[in-house]
Design a protein around this motif. Structure first.
Motif, PDB file in Angstrom:
ATOM      1  N   PHE A 150     -13.986  -5.849 -14.648  1.00  0.00           N
ATOM      2  CA  PHE A 150     -14.284  -4.446 -14.897  1.00  0.00           C
ATOM      3  C   PHE A 150     -13.227  -3.596 -14.192  1.00  0.00           C
ATOM      4  O   PHE A 150     -12.658  -4.022 -13.193  1.00  0.00           O
ATOM      5  N   VAL A 151     -13.008  -2.387 -14.689  1.00  0.00           N
ATOM      6  CA  VAL A 151     -12.057  -1.459 -14.068  1.00  0.00           C
ATOM      7  C   VAL A 151     -12.744  -0.120 -13.823  1.00  0.00           C
ATOM      8  O   VAL A 151     -13.475   0.366 -14.682  1.00  0.00           O
ATOM      9  N   VAL A 152     -12.496   0.433 -12.639  1.00  0.00           N
ATOM     10  CA  VAL A 152     -12.904   1.804 -12.321  1.00  0.00           C
ATOM     11  C   VAL A 152     -11.643   2.572 -11.955  1.00  0.00           C
ATOM     12  O   VAL A 152     -10.649   1.981 -11.534  1.00  0.00           O
ATOM     13  N   ASP A 153     -11.692   3.879 -12.138  1.00  0.00           N
ATOM     14  CA  ASP A 153     -10.502   4.691 -11.876  1.00  0.00           C
ATOM     15  C   ASP A 153     -10.079   4.686 -10.423  1.00  0.00           C
ATOM     16  O   ASP A 153      -8.893   4.612 -10.116  1.00  0.00           O
ATOM     17  N   GLU A 154     -11.071   4.793  -9.528  1.00  0.00           N
ATOM     18  CA  GLU A 154     -10.725   4.882  -8.113  1.00  0.00           C
ATOM     19  C   GLU A 154     -11.683   4.058  -7.263  1.00  0.00           C
ATOM     20  O   GLU A 154     -12.791   3.738  -7.680  1.00  0.00           O
ATOM     21  N   ALA A 155     -11.228   3.752  -6.063  1.00  0.00           N
ATOM     22  CA  ALA A 155     -12.028   2.986  -5.103  1.00  0.00           C
ATOM     23  C   ALA A 155     -13.078   3.921  -4.496  1.00  0.00           C
ATOM     24  O   ALA A 155     -12.816   4.607  -3.522  1.00  0.00           O
ATOM     25  N   VAL A 156     -14.251   3.941  -5.109  1.00  0.00           N
ATOM     26  CA  VAL A 156     -15.347   4.799  -4.643  1.00  0.00           C
ATOM     27  C   VAL A 156     -15.999   4.185  -3.411  1.00  0.00           C
ATOM     28  O   VAL A 156     -15.863   2.978  -3.159  1.00  0.00           O
ATOM     29  N   PRO A 157     -16.724   4.993  -2.625  1.00  0.00           N
ATOM     30  CA  PRO A 157     -17.418   4.424  -1.458  1.00  0.00           C
ATOM     31  C   PRO A 157     -18.430   3.346  -1.884  1.00  0.00           C
ATOM     32  O   PRO A 157     -19.088   3.477  -2.920  1.00  0.00           O
ATOM     33  N   LEU A 158     -18.517   2.307  -1.074  1.00  0.00           N
ATOM     34  CA  LEU A 158     -19.439   1.200  -1.325  1.00  0.00           C
ATOM     35  C   LEU A 158     -20.664   1.369  -0.447  1.00  0.00           C
ATOM     36  O   LEU A 158     -20.538   1.699   0.739  1.00  0.00           O
ATOM     37  N   THR A 159     -21.840   1.141  -0.991  1.00  0.00           N
ATOM     38  CA  THR A 159     -23.087   1.236  -0.228  1.00  0.00           C
ATOM     39  C   THR A 159     -23.825  -0.091  -0.345  1.00  0.00           C
ATOM     40  O   THR A 159     -24.641  -0.273  -1.258  1.00  0.00           O
ATOM     41  N   PRO A 160     -23.527  -1.024   0.549  1.00  0.00           N
ATOM     42  CA  PRO A 160     -24.137  -2.348   0.476  1.00  0.00           C
ATOM     43  C   PRO A 160     -25.653  -2.320   0.687  1.00  0.00           C
ATOM     44  O   PRO A 160     -26.151  -1.589   1.533  1.00  0.00           O
ATOM     45  N   ASP A 161     -26.364  -3.124  -0.100  1.00  0.00           N
ATOM     46  CA  ASP A 161     -27.796  -3.336   0.085  1.00  0.00           C
ATOM     47  C   ASP A 161     -27.939  -4.396   1.173  1.00  0.00           C
ATOM     48  O   ASP A 161     -27.588  -5.551   0.953  1.00  0.00           O
ATOM     49  N   PRO A 162     -28.444  -4.042   2.364  1.00  0.00           N
ATOM     50  CA  PRO A 162     -28.478  -4.988   3.488  1.00  0.00           C
ATOM     51  C   PRO A 162     -29.318  -6.241   3.247  1.00  0.00           C
ATOM     52  O   PRO A 162     -29.127  -7.238   3.928  1.00  0.00           O
ATOM     53  N   SER A 163     -30.211  -6.214   2.266  1.00  0.00           N
ATOM     54  CA  SER A 163     -30.988  -7.424   1.993  1.00  0.00           C
ATOM     55  C   SER A 163     -30.136  -8.502   1.325  1.00  0.00           C
ATOM     56  O   SER A 163     -30.475  -9.679   1.367  1.00  0.00           O
ATOM     57  N   GLU A 164     -29.006  -8.094   0.717  1.00  0.00           N
ATOM     58  CA  GLU A 164     -28.142  -9.058   0.039  1.00  0.00           C
ATOM     59  C   GLU A 164     -26.719  -9.073   0.573  1.00  0.00           C
ATOM     60  O   GLU A 164     -26.031 -10.084   0.476  1.00  0.00           O
ATOM     61  N   VAL A 165     -26.270  -7.919   1.101  1.00  0.00           N
ATOM     62  CA  VAL A 165     -24.861  -7.759   1.441  1.00  0.00           C
ATOM     63  C   VAL A 165     -24.724  -7.246   2.872  1.00  0.00           C
ATOM     64  O   VAL A 165     -25.218  -6.170   3.199  1.00  0.00           O
TER      65      VAL A 165
END
Length: 187
Positions: free
Chosen positions: A110-125
């Motif tokens: 997949f491609v996105v235009d820009e590196a947006v902020p990531l919000t990890p789900d702590p139960s998995e990530v």
């Protein structure tokens, strides 16, 4: 790496699909174009009984009956794990079937235009990072990851910028295979 050429080759690729198995999962190789070509890598949360706890991975997970197709699984899992909404897949890489497991993993790009902020789900990530695509061609980042059963495995070491012991993440195993397939198509 010429990202446009790589994406064109992914779009033209006819993936080798694996037969039905005990389970099916999808991973998302999410590439951001700006400010430089990057991809998302997660550090999996530590869970009892999970041999891959704390390891590097691409966002993804098992299919759900509500998913319309394997790309929907990759989109759902990416949003659940890191909070990023992705559109249509550029293409699909070859399925990976059970050498070490009894399922099938389908990697999609997949491609996105820009590196947006990531919000990890702590139960998995435990953590999520945008990693420069240039890491994959940096000889200084290449390492051999010691694995008890299969011996040293090739990988890339990414410096996360977090305090020790989370200052380094080694990308190896299934994730290394997926990224190596992508590099092979791109070059």
């Amino acid at each position: 790496m010429d990202l446009e050429l790589a994406l064109r080759r992914v779009a033209e690729h006819r993936p080798q699909l694996q037969p039905q198995a005990d389970w099916h999962a999808a991973t998302a190789l999410v590439l951001a174009v700006d400010p430089e070509p990057q991809f998302i890598v997660i550090r999996r949360s530590t869970r009892r009984g999970d041999p891959w706890s704390g390891h590097a991975a691409l966002p993804g997970g098992r299919t759900d009956p509500a998913d319309g197709d394997i790309a929907a699984t990759a989109r759902r899992e990416t949003f659940e794990e890191v909070g990023v909404t992705i559109g249509e897949a550029v293409g699909r890489l070859d399925d990976i079937g059970g050498r070490m497991f009894k399922g099938v993993v389908s990697p999609l790009v997949f491609v996105v235009d820009e590196a947006v902020p990531l919000t990890p789900d702590p139960s998995e990530v435990a953590a999520a990072h945008w990693v420069p695509l240039s890491l994959l061609s940096d000889r200084r980042a290449q390492v051999r990851h010691p694995v008890r059963i299969v011996g040293p495995w090739p990988g890339w070491e990414f410096r996360t910028g977090a305090p020790p012991p989370d200052d380094s993440l080694i990308i190896w195993g299934l994730t290394h295979r997926i990224l190596s397939t992508f590099i092979g198509l791109a070059s």
